[in-house]
Enzyme design. Structure first.
Site, PDB file in Angstrom:
ATOM      1  N   GLU A   1      97.655  10.310  23.388  1.00 12.30           N
ATOM      2  CA  GLU A   1      98.770  11.072  22.827  1.00 12.30           C
ATOM      3  C   GLU A   1      99.203  12.175  23.791  1.00 12.30           C
ATOM      4  O   GLU A   1     100.402  12.431  23.981  1.00 12.30           O
ATOM      5  CB  GLU A   1      98.361  11.695  21.482  1.00 12.30           C
TER       6      GLU A   1
ATOM      7  N   SER B   1      70.686 -23.585  41.507  1.00 12.23           N
ATOM      8  CA  SER B   1      71.682 -23.382  40.467  1.00 12.23           C
ATOM      9  C   SER B   1      73.001 -22.803  40.963  1.00 12.23           C
ATOM     10  O   SER B   1      73.966 -22.798  40.219  1.00 12.23           O
ATOM     11  CB  SER B   1      71.129 -22.431  39.407  1.00 12.23           C
TER      12      SER B   1
ATOM     13  N   LEU C   1      74.981  -8.702  40.827  1.00 12.58           N
ATOM     14  CA  LEU C   1      75.687  -8.387  39.580  1.00 12.58           C
ATOM     15  C   LEU C   1      76.618  -7.187  39.725  1.00 12.58           C
ATOM     16  O   LEU C   1      76.678  -6.325  38.848  1.00 12.58           O
ATOM     17  CB  LEU C   1      74.686  -8.161  38.431  1.00 12.58           C
TER      18      LEU C   1
ATOM     19  N   ARG D   1      82.940  -6.996  43.068  1.00 13.18           N
ATOM     20  CA  ARG D   1      83.319  -6.882  44.476  1.00 13.18           C
ATOM     21  C   ARG D   1      84.804  -7.136  44.705  1.00 13.18           C
ATOM     22  O   ARG D   1      85.374  -6.625  45.650  1.00 13.18           O
ATOM     23  CB  ARG D   1      82.487  -7.863  45.312  1.00 13.18           C
TER      24      ARG D   1
ATOM     25  N   GLY E   1      69.796 -16.770  32.021  1.00 18.87           N
ATOM     26  CA  GLY E   1      69.423 -18.181  31.959  1.00 18.87           C
ATOM     27  C   GLY E   1      69.271 -18.649  30.519  1.00 18.87           C
ATOM     28  O   GLY E   1      69.522 -17.912  29.560  1.00 18.87           O
TER      29      GLY E   1
ATOM     30  N   LEU F   1      66.991 -16.330  27.794  1.00 20.82           N
ATOM     31  CA  LEU F   1      67.611 -15.141  27.184  1.00 20.82           C
ATOM     32  C   LEU F   1      68.873 -15.520  26.414  1.00 20.82           C
ATOM     33  O   LEU F   1      69.117 -15.003  25.316  1.00 20.82           O
ATOM     34  CB  LEU F   1      67.915 -14.098  28.274  1.00 20.82           C
TER      35      LEU F   1
HETATM   36 ZN    ZN Z   1      92.623  12.549  20.616  1.00 21.08          ZN
END
Ligand code: ZN
Length: 366
Positions: free
Chosen positions: A57, A176, A212, A215, A300, A303
């Protein structure tokens, strides 16, 4: 609500687009969008800046003033109820009143306990025509990370997986990488850039040694890398522990093994055990408490399967490469063998499209 006009919808869509672009930089705050309109003309627009700086705002008001105009008599379209409390910034509702705005159309009420309807009440008390509900479903989608953290106490969880058309992620020898093509990998970079944190498991760190990181895109800050390694099997020299911030989640009972990781600047998150493994719900709650709105999972089958079975996945982005790996390869989700096909996990296909030569499916677990 039926008393909103087509113009109202159009201006709120504009505000929602601004919100979408602000989501990552504003986190853990909601990335809100605001458009000021008078006599059908847009006279100011803005979106939330980084924490501690202007809300949407205020940015819209500043934009309006910079154009040599004034918000007096205007309608403010805001994707979330204006705030009513003194946080790091003064309340936006107060500023909208002071600027003489005539009407405020919010997409939804802010569920955050400090606001929760008080912003709209403050505006109404000042004689402003204030309402919520314009394109609420769309706003809930744009603000899903913030809403998940505030309403459920856990981040919005997007699980990313890549597989061959027959659902295989790796050969049994563990090889993999590069299942999908460059366009899909670039798409993954975009998903990472939109995430507050990225979660992986010890098996992925051991097999692929991923960084991870983002880039290909400029990001206000790299996502927090989170490794779930209950029994501290990963090497402290793994690439994920280098450079940008990393968080290592392990079982409380293994905490004595943490010093080699801590010495590399990795932060530790000891977790209680549940059925012999680190408690996943406790992990997500701890991430929410650290302000993680959007969590991306790049892990993998182990998990992935555990998160899905625990009902902790909101969305699966599945890239399917146009290739086949055969039966003797690894799958996407590991869980105990089903006794009955009726026990299979149902998902809805929310989106399907080609990304380069790969098929990208967006799936919602039921
Ligand atoms: Zn606000």
């Amino acid at each position: 609500m039926s008393d909103y006009t087509a113009d109202d919808h159009r201006h709120m869509q504009h505000a929602l687009r601004l919100a979408e672009q602000a989501t990552r930089r504003a986190a853990p705050n909601p990335g809100v969008g605001c458009v000021l309109v008078r006599d059908g003309q847009v006279i100011g627009e803005g979106a939330t800046l980084a924490t501690g700086s202007d809300h949407a705002e205020i940015q819209a008001i500043k934009d309006c003033l910079a154009r040599g105009d004034s918000p007096r008599g205007a309608t403010a379209y805001v994707t979330l109820e204006p705030c009513s409390h003194y946080g790091r910034t003064p309340p936006c509702a107060e500023r909208l009143i002071a600027e003489g705005v005539a009407r405020v159309a919010a997409a939804m009420v802010d569920p955050y306990h400090e606001v929760a309807g008080r912003g709209l009440a403050m505006l109404k008390a000042a004689g402003i025509d204030a309402s919520a509900g314009l394109l609420e479903a769309e706003a809930r989608r744009v603000h899903r990370g913030f809403l998940s953290r505030v309403e459920r106490g856990r981040p919005w969880v997007t699980l990313k997986a890549a597989a061959t058309l027959d659902g295989k992620t790796a050969l049994l020898n563990g090889a993999s990488q590069w299942i999908t093509g460059p366009a899909a990998r670039s798409d993954v970079q975009r998903l990472r850039a939109a995430s507050c944190a990225i979660l992986t498991g010890s098996g992925t760190v051991a097999a692929d040694d991923p960084q991870l990181t983002v880039r290909e895109f400029d990001v206000p800050r790299q996502p927090l890398r989170v490794v779930l390694d209950g029994r501290l099997r990963t090497s402290p020299a793994s690439r994920v522990y280098q450079g940008h911030p990393a968080l290592l989640a392990c079982l409380e009972s293994e905490a004595q093994g943490l010093p080699p990781y801590l010495a590399r600047g990795v932060e530790a998150l000891p977790l209680p055990a549940r059925d012999g493994h680190a408690d996943l719900a406790a992990l997500l709650a701890a991430l929410a408490a650290r302000g993680v709105n959007h969590l991306m999972v790049e892990a993998g089958a182990g998990l992935n399967g555990a998160l899905l079975q625990a009902d902790l996945v909101d969305e699966i982005i599945l890239y399917l490469a146009p290739s086949l790996a055969g039966d003797a390869a690894r799958g996407l989700f590991a869980w105990p063998a089903l006794e009955d096909l009726a026990d299979k996990r149902q998902v809805d296909i929310a989106d399907a499209r080609l990304v380069g030569r790969d098929l990208r499916l967006t799936l919602r677990p039921r």
